[in-house]
Scaffold this motif. Structure first.
Motif, PDB file in Angstrom:
ATOM      1  N   ALA A  26      57.041  38.940 101.287  1.00  0.00           N
ATOM      2  CA  ALA A  26      57.008  39.756 102.514  1.00  0.00           C
ATOM      3  C   ALA A  26      57.831  39.158 103.652  1.00  0.00           C
ATOM      4  CB  ALA A  26      55.560  39.981 102.962  1.00  0.00           C
ATOM      5  N   GLY A  27      57.763  37.867 103.860  1.00  0.00           N
ATOM      6  CA  GLY A  27      58.539  37.236 104.932  1.00  0.00           C
ATOM      7  C   GLY A  27      60.032  37.377 104.712  1.00  0.00           C
ATOM      8  N   ASP A  33      65.117  43.022 106.142  1.00  0.00           N
ATOM      9  CA  ASP A  33      65.049  44.269 106.923  1.00  0.00           C
ATOM     10  C   ASP A  33      65.762  44.106 108.261  1.00  0.00           C
ATOM     11  OD1 ASP A  33      63.538  45.395 104.887  1.00  0.00           O
ATOM     12  OD2 ASP A  33      61.614  45.169 105.940  1.00  0.00           O
ATOM     13  N   THR A  34      65.571  42.965 108.898  1.00  0.00           N
ATOM     14  CA  THR A  34      66.142  42.720 110.230  1.00  0.00           C
ATOM     15  C   THR A  34      67.648  42.455 110.180  1.00  0.00           C
ATOM     16  OG1 THR A  34      64.044  41.790 110.957  1.00  0.00           O
ATOM     17  CG2 THR A  34      65.970  41.277 112.300  1.00  0.00           C
ATOM     18  N   HIS A  35      68.116  41.686 109.208  1.00  0.00           N
ATOM     19  CA  HIS A  35      69.497  41.197 109.229  1.00  0.00           C
ATOM     20  C   HIS A  35      70.391  41.767 108.133  1.00  0.00           C
ATOM     21  CE1 HIS A  35      68.384  38.344 112.325  1.00  0.00           C
ATOM     22  NE2 HIS A  35      67.360  37.950 111.572  1.00  0.00           N
ATOM     23  N   HIS A  36      69.815  42.414 107.128  1.00  0.00           N
ATOM     24  CA  HIS A  36      70.630  42.851 105.985  1.00  0.00           C
ATOM     25  C   HIS A  36      70.303  44.277 105.557  1.00  0.00           C
ATOM     26  CE1 HIS A  36      72.249  38.833 105.532  1.00  0.00           C
ATOM     27  NE2 HIS A  36      71.005  38.372 105.653  1.00  0.00           N
ATOM     28  N   LEU A  43      70.457  39.188 101.329  1.00  0.00           N
ATOM     29  CA  LEU A  43      69.859  37.961 101.843  1.00  0.00           C
ATOM     30  C   LEU A  43      70.090  36.810 100.872  1.00  0.00           C
ATOM     31  CD1 LEU A  43      68.062  36.490 103.953  1.00  0.00           C
ATOM     32  CD2 LEU A  43      66.097  37.204 102.574  1.00  0.00           C
ATOM     33  N   ILE A  44      69.910  37.070  99.588  1.00  0.00           N
ATOM     34  CA  ILE A  44      70.128  36.039  98.564  1.00  0.00           C
ATOM     35  C   ILE A  44      71.593  35.626  98.543  1.00  0.00           C
ATOM     36  CG2 ILE A  44      70.114  35.615  96.068  1.00  0.00           C
ATOM     37  CD1 ILE A  44      67.580  37.464  95.986  1.00  0.00           C
TER      38      ILE A  44
END
Length: 170
Positions: A26-27, A33-36, A43-44
């Motif tokens: 979740a984190g 969600d915020t940056h990608h 993100l990965i």
């Protein structure tokens, strides 16, 4: 007989592992969600492209959690069917890790549902009827045995008793 119980425990295990990995992820999902745009893959990729060794290593951890979540989601989808479909799915496509955990921790149970409750009720009634029948037969047999061993009944009227002659044993 134990197959519904095993299936139930396997499904509970799938649900528990899915819930756990979803919470753990979740984190990272919030960061994605915020940056990608919500993409964990992006993100990965950013973690992999980093020059910081910690972030590069973190990419593998996130990817492992995503893979586990996807495995458990596939299990959940495959089990969302009728009993025959669930049996076939577990036999042919069960997750080896979850299957082994279920076998190792398996607790034999009798699944209680309307069918088993109905059968239990019928068996209880039949058992009670048979118990009453056996009791009746036994008590009737004892009553007949008492009558047979007691011999003829004695007469209670004095005038009839006076006319009877005593028996002599000789």
């Amino acid at each position: 007989l134990q197959l519904p119980g095993f299936l139930g425990q396997y499904i509970q295990r799938v649900d528990a592992h899915l819930a756990e990995v979803t919470v753990n992820l979740a984190g990272f999902q919030r960061i994605a969600d915020t940056h990608h745009g919500g993409s964990l893959a992006a993100l990965i990729a950013e973690h992999r492209a980093s020059t910081v060794p910690t972030f590069v290593a973190e990419a593998d951890v996130i990817l492992e959690m995503v893979s586990r979540r996807d495995r458990f989601l596939a299990q959940e989808a495959g089990l969302a069917t009728d009993l025959a479909g669930r049996i076939a799915f577990v036999v042919m496509h069960s997750d080896p890790e979850l299957r082994q955990e279920t076998v190792d921790a398996y607790d034999a149970v009798v699944v209680l549902n309307q069918d088993t409750a109905t059968c239990a009720g019928i068996l209880l009634i039949v058992g009670l009827l048979l118990t009453d029948l056996v009791s009746l037969i036994i008590s009737g047999s004892f009553a007949a045995l008492r009558r047979w061993t007691a011999g003829p009944k004695s007469v209670s009227h004095p005038e009839v008793a006076a006319t009877k002659t005593p028996r002599h044993r000789g």
